[in-house]
Design a protein around this motif. Sequence first.
Motif, PDB file in Angstrom:
ATOM      1  N   GLY A 155       0.748  -1.584   0.344  1.00 14.84           N
ATOM      2  CA  GLY A 155      -0.328   0.016  -0.345  1.00 14.84           C
ATOM      3  C   GLY A 155       0.628   1.293   0.040  1.00 14.84           C
ATOM      4  N   LEU A 156       1.810   1.557  -0.834  1.00 13.31           N
ATOM      5  CA  LEU A 156       3.193   1.859  -0.713  1.00 13.31           C
ATOM      6  C   LEU A 156       2.982   3.273  -2.174  1.00 13.31           C
ATOM      7  N   ALA A 157       2.176   2.259  -2.920  1.00 16.96           N
ATOM      8  CA  ALA A 157       1.758   3.738  -4.049  1.00 16.96           C
ATOM      9  C   ALA A 157       0.491   3.232  -4.801  1.00 16.96           C
ATOM     10  N   TYR A 158       0.128   4.044  -5.779  1.00 18.85           N
ATOM     11  CA  TYR A 158      -0.768   3.958  -6.207  1.00 18.85           C
ATOM     12  C   TYR A 158      -1.196   3.377  -7.914  1.00 18.85           C
ATOM     13  N   PHE A 159      -1.727   2.965  -7.916  1.00 18.75           N
ATOM     14  CA  PHE A 159      -2.222   1.859  -9.389  1.00 18.75           C
ATOM     15  C   PHE A 159      -3.301   1.277  -9.763  1.00 18.75           C
ATOM     16  N   ARG A 160      -3.280   1.725 -11.693  1.00 23.14           N
ATOM     17  CA  ARG A 160      -4.491   2.010 -12.095  1.00 23.14           C
ATOM     18  C   ARG A 160      -4.896   0.317 -12.635  1.00 23.14           C
ATOM     19  N   TYR A 161      -6.175  -0.431 -12.072  1.00 24.26           N
ATOM     20  CA  TYR A 161      -5.953  -1.358 -12.274  1.00 24.26           C
ATOM     21  C   TYR A 161      -6.858  -1.875 -13.794  1.00 24.26           C
ATOM     22  N   VAL A 162      -6.147  -2.291 -14.925  1.00 30.64           N
ATOM     23  CA  VAL A 162      -6.832  -2.730 -16.036  1.00 30.64           C
ATOM     24  C   VAL A 162      -6.671  -4.073 -16.719  1.00 30.64           C
ATOM     25  N   ALA A 207     -14.452 -11.478 -20.075  1.00 27.06           N
ATOM     26  CA  ALA A 207     -15.486 -10.542 -19.312  1.00 27.06           C
ATOM     27  C   ALA A 207     -17.123 -10.752 -19.834  1.00 27.06           C
ATOM     28  N   ASN A 208     -17.616 -11.361 -20.223  1.00 22.68           N
ATOM     29  CA  ASN A 208     -18.910 -11.978 -21.465  1.00 22.68           C
ATOM     30  C   ASN A 208     -19.270 -13.171 -20.675  1.00 22.68           C
ATOM     31  N   SER A 209     -17.801 -13.231 -19.529  1.00 25.64           N
ATOM     32  CA  SER A 209     -18.233 -15.472 -19.148  1.00 25.64           C
ATOM     33  C   SER A 209     -19.699 -14.731 -17.535  1.00 25.64           C
ATOM     34  N   GLY A 210     -19.238 -13.786 -17.097  1.00 25.65           N
ATOM     35  CA  GLY A 210     -19.964 -13.848 -15.665  1.00 25.65           C
ATOM     36  C   GLY A 210     -19.426 -14.616 -15.227  1.00 25.65           C
ATOM     37  N   GLY A 211     -20.785 -14.227 -13.317  1.00 30.27           N
ATOM     38  CA  GLY A 211     -20.559 -15.124 -12.172  1.00 30.27           C
ATOM     39  C   GLY A 211     -18.664 -14.955 -11.736  1.00 30.27           C
ATOM     40  N   LEU A 212     -17.693 -14.125 -11.815  1.00 27.95           N
ATOM     41  CA  LEU A 212     -16.311 -14.127 -11.174  1.00 27.95           C
ATOM     42  C   LEU A 212     -17.128 -13.922 -10.227  1.00 27.95           C
ATOM     43  N   LYS A 213     -15.894 -14.298  -9.322  1.00 28.11           N
ATOM     44  CA  LYS A 213     -15.974 -12.795  -7.586  1.00 28.11           C
ATOM     45  C   LYS A 213     -14.721 -13.262  -7.449  1.00 28.11           C
ATOM     46  N   ASP A 214     -14.233 -12.889  -6.674  1.00 34.91           N
ATOM     47  CA  ASP A 214     -12.527 -13.141  -6.389  1.00 34.91           C
ATOM     48  C   ASP A 214     -12.228 -12.158  -6.003  1.00 34.91           C
ATOM     49  N   SER A 215     -10.747 -11.985  -5.631  1.00 35.33           N
ATOM     50  CA  SER A 215     -10.388 -10.812  -4.954  1.00 35.33           C
ATOM     51  C   SER A 215      -8.877 -10.572  -5.417  1.00 35.33           C
ATOM     52  N   ILE A 216      -8.857  -9.467  -5.815  1.00 35.57           N
ATOM     53  CA  ILE A 216      -8.166  -8.604  -6.854  1.00 35.57           C
ATOM     54  C   ILE A 216      -6.069  -9.432  -6.603  1.00 35.57           C
ATOM     55  N   GLU A 217      -5.994  -9.965  -5.539  1.00 35.80           N
ATOM     56  CA  GLU A 217      -4.846 -11.076  -5.973  1.00 35.80           C
ATOM     57  C   GLU A 217      -4.862 -11.946  -6.977  1.00 35.80           C
ATOM     58  N   LYS A 274      -9.549   3.411  -7.517  1.00 32.88           N
ATOM     59  CA  LYS A 274     -10.262   3.624  -6.968  1.00 32.88           C
ATOM     60  C   LYS A 274     -11.859   2.914  -8.181  1.00 32.88           C
ATOM     61  N   GLU A 275     -11.731   3.660  -8.722  1.00 35.59           N
ATOM     62  CA  GLU A 275     -12.437   4.234 -10.361  1.00 35.59           C
ATOM     63  C   GLU A 275     -11.460   2.649 -11.288  1.00 35.59           C
ATOM     64  N   SER A 276     -10.575   2.591 -11.467  1.00 33.86           N
ATOM     65  CA  SER A 276     -10.311   1.440 -12.374  1.00 33.86           C
ATOM     66  C   SER A 276     -10.162   0.090 -11.831  1.00 33.86           C
ATOM     67  N   LEU A 277     -10.340   0.123 -10.697  1.00 37.38           N
ATOM     68  CA  LEU A 277     -10.958  -1.412 -10.372  1.00 37.38           C
ATOM     69  C   LEU A 277     -11.906  -1.539 -10.065  1.00 37.38           C
ATOM     70  N   SER A 278     -12.713  -0.666  -9.578  1.00 34.44           N
ATOM     71  CA  SER A 278     -14.342  -0.954  -9.862  1.00 34.44           C
ATOM     72  C   SER A 278     -14.988  -0.864 -11.492  1.00 34.44           C
ATOM     73  N   ASN A 279     -13.888  -0.631 -12.003  1.00 35.15           N
ATOM     74  CA  ASN A 279     -14.259  -0.518 -13.924  1.00 35.15           C
ATOM     75  C   ASN A 279     -14.481  -2.587 -14.044  1.00 35.15           C
ATOM     76  N   GLY A 314     -23.173  -9.695 -12.091  1.00 33.91           N
ATOM     77  CA  GLY A 314     -23.892  -9.122 -10.680  1.00 33.91           C
ATOM     78  C   GLY A 314     -23.059  -9.777  -9.638  1.00 33.91           C
ATOM     79  N   CYS A 315     -22.383 -10.533  -9.452  1.00 32.08           N
ATOM     80  CA  CYS A 315     -22.051 -11.249  -8.244  1.00 32.08           C
ATOM     81  C   CYS A 315     -20.912 -10.548  -7.569  1.00 32.08           C
ATOM     82  N   ILE A 316     -20.601  -9.418  -7.709  1.00 34.91           N
ATOM     83  CA  ILE A 316     -19.563  -8.682  -6.750  1.00 34.91           C
ATOM     84  C   ILE A 316     -20.532  -8.038  -5.613  1.00 34.91           C
ATOM     85  N   ASP A 317     -20.178  -8.134  -5.005  1.00 33.31           N
ATOM     86  CA  ASP A 317     -20.839  -7.586  -3.728  1.00 33.31           C
ATOM     87  C   ASP A 317     -20.799  -5.799  -3.587  1.00 33.31           C
TER      88      ASP A 317
END
Length: 459
Positions: free
Chosen positions: A348-355, A364-374, A442-447, A456-459
């Motif tokens: 947590g020392l620096a900021y990243f853009r998630y892509v 992306a279209n398969s759906g139903g994925l729910k997982d941690s960032i790592e 945060k925006e890049s991650l939620s995108n 819509g499985c992500i909490d």
Amino acid sequence: MTIKCVSPDYIRTLFTDAMSVMYREEVPAYADLVTLVEEVNAKVLKADPELEEELEAEGGIDALNAERHGAIRLGKPEELNLLGRAFALMGMFPVGYYDLSVAGLPVHSTAFRPITPSSLASNPFRVFTSLLRLEQIEDESLRQIASEILSKRDIVTQRAKELICLAELQNGLDESQAISFVEEIVETFRWHSTARVGADTYKQLKAAHPLIADIVSFAGPHINHLTPRVLDIDMAQKLMPDKGLNAKDHIEGPPYRECPILLRQTAFKALSETVVFSDGVSNIEGEHTARFGEIEQRGIALTPKGRALYDKLLFKAKSEKHLDSYQASLEHTFLEFPDDWEKLRREGLAYFRYVLTEKGNDEANSGGLKDSIENLIEAGLMDAKPITYQDFLPVSAAGIFRSNLSSNDSDIYESSANQEQFEKDLGCPVHDAFQLYAHEEKESLSNCLRMLDQTGCID
Ligand code: OOG
Ligand code: NI
């Protein structure tokens, strides 16, 4: 009547180009510096073709080649307020409060810059803007003289003021209004070779502080440098003397690292320029040093935790006297700062853009994925890219100020920060840089998560 407004990004690019043309004419060494930066950048990109792709997210090569920052010093609150309104028309907003009293400088500052990722990618031009703190002039009569001289000056042309009001009224400018606005506003930053004060007053002001003389003696806040972004500042620093550029002896900011953080800067020293001092009765030729050339390499933006570690290590290096040089102790103390993207992110020392990676896009279209960032990164679905630091560093800024004021003073003074007054003078609060970077992350991650989870499985 409805008008067709051009975008603030477009106006900023007109402005950046006009400033670059003007500074090239005024300071020929700047053109040499730009050529050197272009050479270094071409070499670096040739040796590392992947870098070009990395730069793409932040505007690519075109944005890199156009990228600059400039700096100005203002004399009174009304000037700050008016220029804040002018910068807003160009999509540049005040970010950060820099208290330079800690470096013994009688100014406090902000940086006007674009604040959204798309606006930054289109052209990240920034202007580091300092405001004189008259109350820091100890001698009361000199303070009075300075204040009186400043009260009589008007740094923005009448036409520019009209266009600012018009733009605020109609919510923008059309193409031809934008062109005249830029033509007019550039005048504010032009160099004046005749001072508005006599040689004696100049001497007195300079004795109080060279910065005060630079701010008070002239008709306007001449742009004092325009800094291109280089991809390898160590290479550029080595090449500067070959180009006849009188480089300062060390690079400001963190030491060399595999994973660059924040900002590293170097400069060629200020030029001694001929000035006519005029008190209205007699004209005397003399000299003034203000303008210089600077280059910078930008690294990843740090979180408050990363920044606290940076500040701690910088301070430690300054107080560590047992090593041969400041550079040696800097390299030594910074061994403690993780030099690995993965560690910087996980700690947590620096900021990243998630892509999303290609694989991530496929799924992306398969759906139903729910997982941690790592896990998403591990599974090759998502990548984390460094977010570039867009701001400045007060300790480095103080080093840059000093190198062009021919002052060797490197003491740390007691802070007399006054952000409240600064914001009052500006007419609005400054943005918090950390919040801007955190929002982008945060925006890049939620995108990414939204795209990976179309059901819509992500909490
Ligand atoms: C501003 C110096 C600060 C930087 O890059 O840190 C600056 C000035 O000399 O007016 O531009
Ligand atoms: Ni600078």
